[in-house]
Design an enzyme around this catalytic site. Structure first.
Site, PDB file in Angstrom:
ATOM      1  N   GLU A 118     -12.039  23.829  38.197  1.00 60.05           N
ATOM      2  CA  GLU A 118     -10.690  23.254  38.198  1.00 60.05           C
ATOM      3  C   GLU A 118     -10.582  22.191  37.105  1.00 60.05           C
ATOM      4  O   GLU A 118      -9.586  22.105  36.393  1.00 60.05           O
ATOM      5  CB  GLU A 118     -10.388  22.641  39.577  1.00 60.05           C
ATOM      6  CG  GLU A 118      -9.109  21.848  39.615  1.00 60.05           C
ATOM      7  CD  GLU A 118      -8.590  21.541  41.014  1.00 60.05           C
ATOM      8  OE1 GLU A 118      -9.137  22.078  41.991  1.00 60.05           O
ATOM      9  OE2 GLU A 118      -7.609  20.787  41.120  1.00 60.05           O
ATOM     10  N   ARG A 119     -11.625  21.392  36.959  1.00 60.25           N
ATOM     11  CA  ARG A 119     -11.566  20.285  35.992  1.00 60.25           C
ATOM     12  C   ARG A 119     -11.695  20.783  34.559  1.00 60.25           C
ATOM     13  O   ARG A 119     -11.039  20.263  33.652  1.00 60.25           O
ATOM     14  CB  ARG A 119     -12.626  19.243  36.356  1.00 60.25           C
ATOM     15  CG  ARG A 119     -12.158  18.482  37.596  1.00 60.25           C
ATOM     16  CD  ARG A 119     -13.177  17.660  38.306  1.00 60.25           C
ATOM     17  NE  ARG A 119     -12.581  17.227  39.583  1.00 60.25           N
ATOM     18  CZ  ARG A 119     -13.253  16.755  40.615  1.00 60.25           C
ATOM     19  NH1 ARG A 119     -14.572  16.631  40.562  1.00 60.25           N
ATOM     20  NH2 ARG A 119     -12.624  16.396  41.712  1.00 60.25           N
TER      21      ARG A 119
END
Ligand SMILES: Cc1cc2nc3c(=O)[nH]c(=O)nc-3n(C[C@H](O)[C@H](O)[C@H](O)COP(=O)(O)OP(=O)(O)OC[C@H]3O[C@@H](n4cnc5c(N)ncnc54)[C@H](O)[C@@H]3O)c2cc1C
Length: 385
Positions: free
Chosen positions: A242-243
């Site tokens: 996600e990051r």
């Protein structure tokens, strides 16, 4: 990071898709507060774009995350943040743990249709009283016969009004908070689920976000992803992608705003000269472009190590921290150079001003990233080894 012809082909495919199927509709979708997610995802699924890094057995391309990053970077050519966010939830937030730890049956039932674009996925972690502090979630999944019975409320769930299933984090025991949680696939049509009306947001307008209530929702225990009690750990792993997605996805959007601002400032005459010819203006834009390149280098390095199996907790958190802050800087500085025009809703800088603000909050706020980075630097008070 060495890009191959295959990476470039993927870039081209994504860019062409964005130019033909997304950007012409962005204004309309932003105004509507939603976009035809099933239709767009089906088209992306047909091109293989929703399963770039997913296993071939379930319809994915089986490529490493460098291809996922290229996909995410090119999705950044969409002229709003909402549509790429919805796509990122599907590919990089709701399905990595399912793809890695889900049973064969679960992957056939949910991952394969998500890759094909036949199902829309949501990640349901945050709650009204638990966002940054993931360990504090209160939703429970209690065993009853062959089922889990789920009770709780999830907050700010992206894609939820259109979702077909949730990847949900719930407490499955009374053990310590980091070992009592599990990730469970919950089909949206299960009895007892209520999705509230979409929330009215500052930005990411075309992406739908809502609160979701689970009231005695029964799902078979076979819907558990991986092992019971490992949900928190899996969610922390899932956050890595996600990051990386958040960082790579923002690069081209920031460059778009910088480039549009250069063009505008070149044409705009103030006090008898081009606005761009003021040193404070062209120096600032040069500085911002330099920052974007630095973030790109950091993101590529994190990705390079990630595909080589190394721990990128520190670098991915740094990239996430940096992108949240830089998006705010680019948006604010560029908006200023557009003057009154920058204050208008349809302006590219004001679009980034609204959409980019989420970067410092969602998926772990800046302060959470700083905490993680400090942990990896062994500088957290009371936590020194
Ligand atoms: C548009 C949008 C979409 C989202 N989509 C999803 C989704 O699909 N699925 C999902 O599960 N969640 C989603 N979220 C939730 C998001 O991940 C949370 O909002 C985020 O994690 C922050 O949690 P919170 O809002 O509860 O803030 P809080 O935890 O209440 O924190 C508030 C602020 O306090 C500060 N803070 C927090 N901890 C510390 C600390 N230790 N030290 C110093 N300062 C601190 C930070 O600045 C933070 O912004 C979404 C949110 C938004 C706005």
């Amino acid at each position: 990071m060495k890009f191959t012809q295959e990476h470039e082909e993927l870039r081209r495919t994504v860019r062409q898709f964005v130019e033909k199927e997304i950007n012409p509709h962005v204004k309309e979708w932003e105004a509507a507060g939603r976009f035809p997610i099933h239709e767009v995802f089906k088209k992306m699924g047909d091109l293989g774009l929703l399963g770039v890094t997913k296993p071939v057995e379930y319809g994915g391309m089986g490529l490493d995350y460098s291809y996922g990053m290229v996909m995410s970077e090119e999705m950044g050519t969409v002229h709003c943040g909402g549509v790429p966010l919805a796509v990122g939830v599907q590919t990089d937030m709701a399905t990595p743990a399912l793809a890695r730890f889900g049973s064969d049956q679960l992957r056939r039932d949910y991952l394969a249709p998500a890759i094909a674009g036949d199902m829309v996925a949501s990640i349901a972690v945050s709650e009204p009283q638990a966002g940054s502090d993931v360990a504090a979630v209160k939703t429970t999944a209690k065993k009853d016969g062959d089922d889990y019975v789920i009770n709780g409320t999830k907050m700010w769930i992206t894609n939820s009004p259109s979702a077909d299933f949730f990847c949900l984090l719930a407490n499955t025991s009374d053990d310590k908070p980091h070992i009592n949680k599990s990730l469970i696939v919950v089909p949206k049509d299960a009895a007892g689920i209520t999705v509230d009306k979409p929330l009215d947001k500052l930005g990411m307008r075309s992406s739908e976000t809502a609160q979701v209530f689970f009231d005695n929702v029964r799902v078979p225990q076979r819907n558990l992803i991986g092992q019971e009690g490992m949900g928190f750990m899996m969610q922390m792993m899932q956050f890595q992608e996600e990051r990386l997605f958040a960082a790579s996805n923002s690069l081209k959007g920031m460059e778009h705003v910088i480039n549009e601002t250069i063009e505008y400032a070149r044409e705009r005459k103030v006090f008898g000269m081009s606005l761009l010819d003021n040193q404070t203006v062209h120096f600032r834009l040069a500085e911002l472009q330099t920052e974007v390149e630095a973030l790109r280098a950091l993101t590529y390095r994190a990705c390079d190590l990630y595909i080589n199996g190394q721990d990128v907790l520190q670098l991915a958190s740094m990239a996430k921290l940096k992108v949240g802050r830089l998006a705010r800087e680019v948006a604010d500085s560029c908006l200023q150079f557009w003057g009154g025009n920058g204050f208008m809703w349809d302006n590219p800088a004001s679009q980034l001003y609204r959409d980019g603000r989420l970067g410092s909050i969602g998926g772990g706020a800046d302060e959470i990233m700083l905490g993680i980075i400090c942990k990896t630097m062994n500088t957290l008070p009371g936590k020194k080894k």
